[in-house]
Design a protein around this motif. Structure first.
Motif, PDB file in Angstrom:
ATOM      1  N   ARG A  67       0.832  -1.203   0.000  1.00  0.00           N
ATOM      2  CA  ARG A  67       0.000   0.000   0.000  1.00  0.00           C
ATOM      3  C   ARG A  67       0.871   1.260   0.000  1.00  0.00           C
ATOM      4  O   ARG A  67       0.633   2.184  -0.789  1.00  0.00           O
ATOM      5  N   ARG A  71       1.127   3.971  -3.216  1.00  0.00           N
ATOM      6  CA  ARG A  71       0.811   5.392  -3.075  1.00  0.00           C
ATOM      7  C   ARG A  71       1.992   6.262  -3.497  1.00  0.00           C
ATOM      8  O   ARG A  71       1.821   7.282  -4.174  1.00  0.00           O
ATOM      9  N   THR A 126      -4.039   5.574 -12.242  1.00  0.00           N
ATOM     10  CA  THR A 126      -4.803   4.723 -11.332  1.00  0.00           C
ATOM     11  C   THR A 126      -5.163   3.400 -11.993  1.00  0.00           C
ATOM     12  O   THR A 126      -5.123   2.342 -11.351  1.00  0.00           O
ATOM     13  N   GLU A 146      -7.725   0.302  -0.653  1.00  0.00           N
ATOM     14  CA  GLU A 146      -6.970   1.062   0.342  1.00  0.00           C
ATOM     15  C   GLU A 146      -5.726   1.689  -0.264  1.00  0.00           C
ATOM     16  O   GLU A 146      -5.342   2.814   0.071  1.00  0.00           O
ATOM     17  N   ASP A 149      -6.949   4.597  -2.659  1.00  0.00           N
ATOM     18  CA  ASP A 149      -7.935   5.516  -2.080  1.00  0.00           C
ATOM     19  C   ASP A 149      -9.216   5.590  -2.906  1.00  0.00           C
ATOM     20  O   ASP A 149      -9.724   6.667  -3.230  1.00  0.00           O
ATOM     21  N   LYS A 150      -9.744   4.414  -3.262  1.00  0.00           N
ATOM     22  CA  LYS A 150     -11.009   4.318  -3.983  1.00  0.00           C
ATOM     23  C   LYS A 150     -11.899   3.318  -3.254  1.00  0.00           C
ATOM     24  O   LYS A 150     -11.436   2.530  -2.431  1.00  0.00           O
ATOM     25  N   THR A 151     -13.185   3.334  -3.573  1.00  0.00           N
ATOM     26  CA  THR A 151     -14.069   2.317  -3.020  1.00  0.00           C
ATOM     27  C   THR A 151     -13.839   0.999  -3.762  1.00  0.00           C
ATOM     28  O   THR A 151     -13.319   0.993  -4.892  1.00  0.00           O
TER      29      THR A 151
END
Length: 303
Positions: A67, A71, A126, A146, A149-151
């Protein structure tokens, strides 16, 4: 970073966890960025953030590290995109000298091949992150959500869109055996070293595509060249420029057969190839010296 093992110091769990997953993290960053130099920088940034984490609060070290890496790579990928806008000539991924066993790991070799890396270049940042994490590293949608940073629902849509995009652009051809690869690269090397145009034409697929990246530092083709005859003549002409001090040696680059061409002992160009049924369908020549810094040693990659 030191785990402290064997030197009398107490083990450092944070360092141990980072080192255990380092090759994986590098591969994630490299597949997202196409640049080993930038991937190494991302790993440094990942370590700095990881070293400040309270490990007792982390359930899955691997997922947490991926993660952080994702990022950091996403931020760098957007900046890299701005740099590419002013890049001189075609932009190719930075070649990696890989160990022979990488070629035996079909999924890994395919994911880091020059051909696939060029397809990944056509994805939005993305989309690229989601595709790499899902299709290459098989992360769950919850973990990917996670990381970007999206659903989860959004990630599923992005993954579907990215898969369709890649499928439409994925190079043809299946896995090539080690013997086929060695035979093709040896024949290509002989043809190049002798300037044998007919020998080159016999190896090239009719619709072969050749790209060359000099980065504005070294002479290179300003745009892709398509077709066996045009590519063959271009390669034959290029051989004449090497002179008597030019040498060619086979290598494994990004998990696939390649040639490393040297002039006066220094690497001048790395030529990676895509093979299909014994014919060369793609030639990727990297001359930009800033992209050849990882060709002096094998780079460890893993899934």
């Amino acid at each position: 970073m030191s785990s402290g093992s064997g030197d009398g110091r107490r083990p450092d769990p944070a360092t141990d966890a980072f080192v255990a997953h380092r090759n994986l993290l590098f591969t994630v960053a490299y597949e997202m960025l196409g640049s080993a130099v930038d991937a190494e920088d991302v790993l440094q940034e990942t370590w700095l953030r990881w070293s400040g984490v309270e490990l007792a609060t982390v359930r899955d070290h691997r997922a947490y590290l991926v993660r952080i890496t994702t990022r950091q790579a996403l931020g760098r990928l957007r900046a890299l995109g701005r740099r590419k806008e002013s890049y001189v000539g075609p932009w190719l991924p930075e070649p990696l000298l890989t160990s022979p066993d990488v070629a035996d790991q079909v999924e890994l070799a395919d994911s880091i091949s020059m051909a696939m890396m060029m397809v990944l270049e056509t994805l939005a940042p993305t989309e690229r992150a989601v595709f790499v994490l899902r299709e290459v590293f098989a992360l769950g949608y919850d973990e990917i959500a996670e990381a970007v940073d999206k659903t989860q629902a959004a990630v599923r849509q992005i993954a579907h869109r990215a898969r369709a995009h890649v499928a439409a652009r994925r190079p043809r051809g299946g896995a090539v055996s080690a013997d086929e690869a060695r035979t093709a690269i040896a024949a290509f090397q002989r043809a190049v070293e002798t300037g044998d145009l007919q020998g080159l034409l016999d190896l090239l697929a009719p619709d072969v595509v050749a790209l060359s990246d000099g980065g504005g530092i070294k002479q290179a083709m300003p745009r892709p060249t398509v077709g066996a005859e045009r590519v063959g003549r271009l390669l034959a002409a290029g051989v004449a420029l090497w002179g008597p001090t030019g040498t060619a040696e086979p290598a494994q680059v990004n998990g696939h057969p390649a040639l490393v061409l040297r002039v006066d002992g220094e690497i001048d160009v790395v030529v990676a190839m895509r093979l299909d049924e014994g014919r060369i369908t793609g030639i990727y020549s990297v001359r930009n010296p800033e992209k050849l810094t990882h060709m002096d040693r094998e780079t460890a990659v893993s899934l």
